[in-house]
Scaffold this active site. Structure first.
Site, short mmCIF file in Angstrom:
data_model
loop_
_atom_site.label_atom_id
_atom_site.label_comp_id
_atom_site.label_asym_id
_atom_site.label_seq_id
_atom_site.Cartn_x
_atom_site.Cartn_y
_atom_site.Cartn_z
N SER A 168 9.19 21.94 -37.06
CA SER A 168 9.63 20.55 -37.04
C SER A 168 8.54 19.65 -36.43
O SER A 168 7.44 19.59 -36.95
CB SER A 168 10.96 20.44 -36.29
OG SER A 168 11.54 19.18 -36.44
N ASP A 214 16.38 20.97 -46.64
CA ASP A 214 16.05 20.28 -45.39
C ASP A 214 16.46 18.82 -45.48
O ASP A 214 15.94 18.06 -46.30
CB ASP A 214 14.56 20.40 -45.11
CG ASP A 214 14.18 20.00 -43.69
OD1 ASP A 214 14.92 19.22 -43.07
OD2 ASP A 214 13.13 20.48 -43.22
N HIS A 246 16.45 22.90 -42.50
CA HIS A 246 15.45 22.54 -41.50
C HIS A 246 15.34 23.57 -40.38
O HIS A 246 14.26 23.76 -39.81
CB HIS A 246 15.78 21.16 -40.91
CG HIS A 246 14.75 20.64 -39.96
ND1 HIS A 246 13.49 20.25 -40.37
CD2 HIS A 246 14.78 20.44 -38.61
CE1 HIS A 246 12.79 19.83 -39.34
NE2 HIS A 246 13.55 19.93 -38.25
#
Length: 299
Positions: A168, A214, A246
């Site tokens: 991330s 995601d 994600h």
């Protein structure tokens, strides 16, 4: 000229030595000889197979050591995973950052999994769980500097063979670290997030891993633009995970592991035995939505 028995023996010895030297030279120069395929000094571990790169543990037993945030500067401490044995000499090293509001525990599974394949791996905490990609990039580099200069395992590491990974915002930080330090040998952002979408300045072989489901850092606005902006001349790859989201990189994942291992081995260790898993390009499957890249690799 009359040769005595002693001088004849000496002459035969010289001729034998010359013949051996010539044979060694030919073995070096002639294609297809064993000498042409001289061992890469950075290769570590046995020849890989699909089973070996998909396994939950590789050939090396792994030890770990905890690093307190109070003992370091520039990042938040973490855990170092490393091959227990020193019989194979030094190893390449990788620092890994968690994502926004996350802790080291969210990416800890990668530590022993990668280390057991022949790397020193540093999964880190950041100074703040809210740190942005630029800061996380700096912290990844600070962690590598600590690892190679001050850590208790620094003698096990080849400081010229380093890489970065992150999830991330840590993935965005991975790109930032590679931009700041082009000497890095490999970069792997995992469902990366960054407001900067273009990375034409990168010189580090980069594998961008995104997820088809995601909704936090969608591939259309993050991973795909990251990959597409990388220089055409760069060794690069884009792996889009199928039926993933994600947070898929926060749990043990065979597809992420096998291609990360192959990328790190290929570019940190220059181990062309792993090229077979990257080229020809993997095809879509139950776990791969899409894979792009440039083959064959040049580095």
């Amino acid at each position: 000229m009359h040769l005595t028995p002693t001088s004849r023996t000496h002459r035969r010895s010289l001729l034998g030595a010359a013949a051996a030297a010539a044979a060694a030279l030919c073995a070096t120069l002639l294609p297809g000889t064993q000498a042409q395929a001289a061992d890469n000094p950075y290769e570590r571990g046995p020849a890989p197979t699909v089973a070996s790169i998909e396994a939950s543990r590789g050939p090396y037993s792994v030890s770990d050591t905890s690093v307190s945030s109070l003992a370091v500067t520039g990042f938040g401490g973490g855990t170092i995973y490393y091959p227990t044995s020193t019989a194979d000499g030094t190893f390449g090293a990788v620092a890994i950052s968690p994502g926004f509001t996350a802790y080291e525990s969210s990416i800890a599974w990668l530590g022993p999994r990668l280390a057991s394949q022949g790397f020193v791996v540093f999964t880190i905490d950041t100074n703040s769980i809210y740190d942005q990609p630029g800061s996380r990039g700096d912290q990844l580099l600070a962690a590598l500097d600590y690892l190679t200069q001050r850590s208790s395992v620094r003698g096990r590491i080849d400081s010229t063979r380093l890489g970065v990974m992150g999830h991330s915002m840590g993935g965005g930080g991975t790109l930032e670290a590679a931009k700041e330090r082009p000497s890095l040998q490999a970069a792997i952002p995992l469902t990366g997030w960054n407001t900067d979408k273009t990375w034409p300045e990168l010189r580090t072989p980069t594998m961008v891993i995104g997820a088809d489901g995601d909704t936090v850092a969608s591939v259309s606005s993050h991973s795909e633009p990251f990959y597409q902006s990388l220089p055409a001349s760069l060794d690069k790859a884009y792996l889009e995970l199928n039926n993933a989201n994600h947070f898929t990189p926060n749990s043990s994942n065979t597809t992420i592991a096998k291609y990360s291992i192959s990328w790190l081995k290929r570019f940190i260790d220059n181990d062309t035995r792993y090229e077979q898993f990257l080229c020809p390009l993997p095809r879509p499957s139950l776990t791969i939505e899409e894979y792009r890249g440039n083959c064959p690799h040049t580095s």
